[in-house]
Design a protein around this motif. Structure first.
Motif, PDB file in Angstrom:
ATOM      1  N   HIS A   1       6.631 -11.643  -0.214  1.00 38.77           N
ATOM      2  CA  HIS A   1       6.615 -12.347   1.072  1.00 38.77           C
ATOM      3  C   HIS A   1       6.474 -11.395   2.257  1.00 38.77           C
ATOM      4  CE1 HIS A   1       7.465 -16.173  -0.734  1.00 38.77           C
ATOM      5  NE2 HIS A   1       8.476 -15.652  -1.390  1.00 38.77           N
ATOM      6  N   THR A   2       7.128 -10.258   2.198  1.00 35.31           N
ATOM      7  CA  THR A   2       7.160  -9.354   3.348  1.00 35.31           C
ATOM      8  C   THR A   2       6.375  -8.073   3.151  1.00 35.31           C
ATOM      9  OG1 THR A   2       9.199  -8.348   2.555  1.00 35.31           O
ATOM     10  CG2 THR A   2       9.412 -10.209   4.077  1.00 35.31           C
ATOM     11  N   HIS A   3       5.864  -7.834   1.958  1.00 34.39           N
ATOM     12  CA  HIS A   3       5.137  -6.591   1.697  1.00 34.39           C
ATOM     13  C   HIS A   3       4.216  -6.729   0.489  1.00 34.39           C
ATOM     14  CE1 HIS A   3       8.622  -6.244  -0.998  1.00 34.39           C
ATOM     15  NE2 HIS A   3       7.844  -5.495  -1.756  1.00 34.39           N
ATOM     16  N   ILE A   4       3.366  -5.736   0.356  1.00 37.43           N
ATOM     17  CA  ILE A   4       2.509  -5.613  -0.818  1.00 37.43           C
ATOM     18  C   ILE A   4       2.866  -4.280  -1.460  1.00 37.43           C
ATOM     19  CG2 ILE A   4       0.148  -5.402  -1.674  1.00 37.43           C
ATOM     20  CD1 ILE A   4      -0.682  -7.166   0.723  1.00 37.43           C
ATOM     21  N   ALA A   5       3.205  -4.320  -2.727  1.00 36.54           N
ATOM     22  CA  ALA A   5       3.601  -3.113  -3.449  1.00 36.54           C
ATOM     23  C   ALA A   5       2.441  -2.620  -4.302  1.00 36.54           C
ATOM     24  CB  ALA A   5       4.814  -3.393  -4.328  1.00 36.54           C
ATOM     25  N   VAL A   6       2.348  -1.304  -4.421  1.00 36.61           N
ATOM     26  CA  VAL A   6       1.288  -0.662  -5.192  1.00 36.61           C
ATOM     27  C   VAL A   6       1.932   0.369  -6.102  1.00 36.61           C
ATOM     28  CG1 VAL A   6      -0.854   0.675  -5.055  1.00 36.61           C
ATOM     29  CG2 VAL A   6      -0.276  -0.911  -3.223  1.00 36.61           C
ATOM     30  N   ARG A   7       1.455   0.450  -7.347  1.00 31.01           N
ATOM     31  CA  ARG A   7       1.963   1.472  -8.264  1.00 31.01           C
ATOM     32  C   ARG A   7       0.838   1.974  -9.150  1.00 31.01           C
ATOM     33  NH1 ARG A   7       5.612  -2.009 -12.587  1.00 31.01           N
ATOM     34  NH2 ARG A   7       3.888  -3.024 -13.630  1.00 31.01           N
ATOM     35  N   ASP A   8       1.041   3.125  -9.733  1.00 30.45           N
ATOM     36  CA  ASP A   8       0.083   3.735 -10.659  1.00 30.45           C
ATOM     37  C   ASP A   8       0.190   3.012 -11.999  1.00 30.45           C
ATOM     38  OD1 ASP A   8      -1.364   5.360 -12.396  1.00 30.45           O
ATOM     39  OD2 ASP A   8      -0.471   7.217 -11.684  1.00 30.45           O
ATOM     40  N   SER A   9      -0.909   2.475 -12.481  1.00 29.94           N
ATOM     41  CA  SER A   9      -0.863   1.727 -13.739  1.00 29.94           C
ATOM     42  C   SER A   9      -0.586   2.619 -14.948  1.00 29.94           C
ATOM     43  CB  SER A   9      -2.169   0.950 -13.949  1.00 29.94           C
ATOM     44  OG  SER A   9      -3.262   1.833 -14.045  1.00 29.94           O
ATOM     45  N   LYS A  10      -0.803   3.929 -14.810  1.00 25.61           N
ATOM     46  CA  LYS A  10      -0.517   4.851 -15.913  1.00 25.61           C
ATOM     47  C   LYS A  10       0.956   5.229 -15.966  1.00 25.61           C
ATOM     48  CE  LYS A  10      -3.532   7.902 -14.488  1.00 25.61           C
ATOM     49  NZ  LYS A  10      -3.878   7.218 -13.268  1.00 25.61           N
ATOM     50  N   ALA A  11       1.684   5.025 -14.857  1.00 23.73           N
ATOM     51  CA  ALA A  11       3.108   5.386 -14.788  1.00 23.73           C
ATOM     52  C   ALA A  11       3.868   4.281 -14.049  1.00 23.73           C
ATOM     53  CB  ALA A  11       3.264   6.727 -14.089  1.00 23.73           C
ATOM     54  N   PRO A  12       3.938   3.083 -14.628  1.00 25.01           N
ATOM     55  CA  PRO A  12       4.513   1.945 -13.914  1.00 25.01           C
ATOM     56  C   PRO A  12       6.006   2.051 -13.604  1.00 25.01           C
ATOM     57  CG  PRO A  12       4.039   1.350 -16.175  1.00 25.01           C
ATOM     58  CD  PRO A  12       3.454   2.705 -15.954  1.00 25.01           C
ATOM     59  N   THR A  13       6.723   2.926 -14.280  1.00 22.59           N
ATOM     60  CA  THR A  13       8.153   3.045 -14.009  1.00 22.59           C
ATOM     61  C   THR A  13       8.459   4.048 -12.898  1.00 22.59           C
ATOM     62  OG1 THR A  13       8.418   4.701 -15.747  1.00 22.59           O
ATOM     63  CG2 THR A  13       8.799   2.394 -16.355  1.00 22.59           C
ATOM     64  N   ARG A  14       7.438   4.730 -12.427  1.00 26.26           N
ATOM     65  CA  ARG A  14       7.636   5.675 -11.322  1.00 26.26           C
ATOM     66  C   ARG A  14       7.652   4.933  -9.993  1.00 26.26           C
ATOM     67  NH1 ARG A  14       4.572  11.291 -12.640  1.00 26.26           N
ATOM     68  NH2 ARG A  14       5.838  11.792 -14.446  1.00 26.26           N
ATOM     69  N   ALA A  15       7.682   5.671  -8.929  1.00 25.72           N
ATOM     70  CA  ALA A  15       7.787   5.117  -7.578  1.00 25.72           C
ATOM     71  C   ALA A  15       6.631   4.185  -7.228  1.00 25.72           C
ATOM     72  CB  ALA A  15       7.848   6.252  -6.568  1.00 25.72           C
ATOM     73  N   THR A  16       6.926   3.253  -6.334  1.00 23.97           N
ATOM     74  CA  THR A  16       5.911   2.352  -5.814  1.00 23.97           C
ATOM     75  C   THR A  16       5.776   2.577  -4.309  1.00 23.97           C
ATOM     76  OG1 THR A  16       7.481   0.582  -5.377  1.00 23.97           O
ATOM     77  CG2 THR A  16       6.418   0.585  -7.540  1.00 23.97           C
ATOM     78  N   LEU A  17       4.664   2.160  -3.778  1.00 22.15           N
ATOM     79  CA  LEU A  17       4.417   2.185  -2.350  1.00 22.15           C
ATOM     80  C   LEU A  17       4.431   0.742  -1.883  1.00 22.15           C
ATOM     81  CD1 LEU A  17       3.448   3.668   0.249  1.00 22.15           C
ATOM     82  CD2 LEU A  17       1.116   3.298  -0.582  1.00 22.15           C
ATOM     83  N   ALA A  18       5.283   0.420  -0.916  1.00 23.63           N
ATOM     84  CA  ALA A  18       5.377  -0.949  -0.405  1.00 23.63           C
ATOM     85  C   ALA A  18       5.045  -0.950   1.081  1.00 23.63           C
ATOM     86  CB  ALA A  18       6.770  -1.509  -0.643  1.00 23.63           C
ATOM     87  N   LEU A  19       4.077  -1.786   1.462  1.00 21.87           N
ATOM     88  CA  LEU A  19       3.609  -1.835   2.848  1.00 21.87           C
ATOM     89  C   LEU A  19       3.572  -3.279   3.344  1.00 21.87           C
ATOM     90  CD1 LEU A  19       0.503   0.477   2.349  1.00 21.87           C
ATOM     91  CD2 LEU A  19       2.668   1.138   3.396  1.00 21.87           C
ATOM     92  N   PRO A  20       3.801  -3.475   4.652  1.00 24.35           N
ATOM     93  CA  PRO A  20       3.591  -4.810   5.209  1.00 24.35           C
ATOM     94  C   PRO A  20       2.117  -5.188   5.032  1.00 24.35           C
ATOM     95  CG  PRO A  20       4.768  -3.407   6.769  1.00 24.35           C
ATOM     96  CD  PRO A  20       4.292  -2.521   5.653  1.00 24.35           C
ATOM     97  N   PRO A  21       1.798  -6.470   4.918  1.00 27.23           N
ATOM     98  CA  PRO A  21       0.412  -6.881   4.667  1.00 27.23           C
ATOM     99  C   PRO A  21      -0.615  -6.311   5.646  1.00 27.23           C
ATOM    100  CG  PRO A  21       1.862  -8.726   4.322  1.00 27.23           C
ATOM    101  CD  PRO A  21       2.705  -7.617   4.897  1.00 27.23           C
ATOM    102  N   ALA A  22      -0.327  -6.278   6.936  1.00 23.08           N
ATOM    103  CA  ALA A  22      -1.293  -5.747   7.910  1.00 23.08           C
ATOM    104  C   ALA A  22      -1.537  -4.256   7.680  1.00 23.08           C
ATOM    105  CB  ALA A  22      -0.804  -5.994   9.332  1.00 23.08           C
ATOM    106  N   THR A  23      -0.488  -3.522   7.365  1.00 26.49           N
ATOM    107  CA  THR A  23      -0.624  -2.091   7.098  1.00 26.49           C
ATOM    108  C   THR A  23      -1.401  -1.863   5.811  1.00 26.49           C
ATOM    109  OG1 THR A  23       1.474  -1.701   8.232  1.00 26.49           O
ATOM    110  CG2 THR A  23       0.659   0.066   6.812  1.00 26.49           C
ATOM    111  N   PHE A  24      -1.145  -2.678   4.798  1.00 24.18           N
ATOM    112  CA  PHE A  24      -1.878  -2.572   3.539  1.00 24.18           C
ATOM    113  C   PHE A  24      -3.370  -2.818   3.763  1.00 24.18           C
ATOM    114  CE2 PHE A  24      -3.563  -4.345  -0.438  1.00 24.18           C
ATOM    115  CZ  PHE A  24      -3.248  -3.325  -1.307  1.00 24.18           C
TER     116      PHE A  24
END
Length: 62
Positions: free
Chosen positions: A28-51
């Motif tokens: 609802h408040t952000h779009i999260a992005v992660r590396d598909s080769k390492a899904p348990t590692r850190a994610t990047l979460a951005l507001p929709p406009a920033t994404f």
């Protein structure tokens, strides 16, 4: 925390198992992005406009 079903692979993922790219999860408040080769590692979460700005910048890189 995002559930496994919340993530989807980019339509531009590489061949094979499709694990050569990123996964995104729309919230609802952000779009999260992660590396598909390492899904348990850190994610990047951005507001929709920033994404959207981030993606636009990537599309226009030389």
């Amino acid at each position: 925390m995002l559930t496994p079903g919340a993530w989807r692979k980019s339509s531009f993922s590489g061949g094979g198992q499709g694990d050569a790219c990123v996964e995104v999860a729309h919230q609802h408040t952000h779009i999260a992005v992660r590396d598909s080769k390492a899904p348990t590692r850190a994610t990047l979460a951005l507001p929709p406009a920033t994404f959207a700005s981030f993606i636009n910048a990537l599309k226009h890189q030389s």
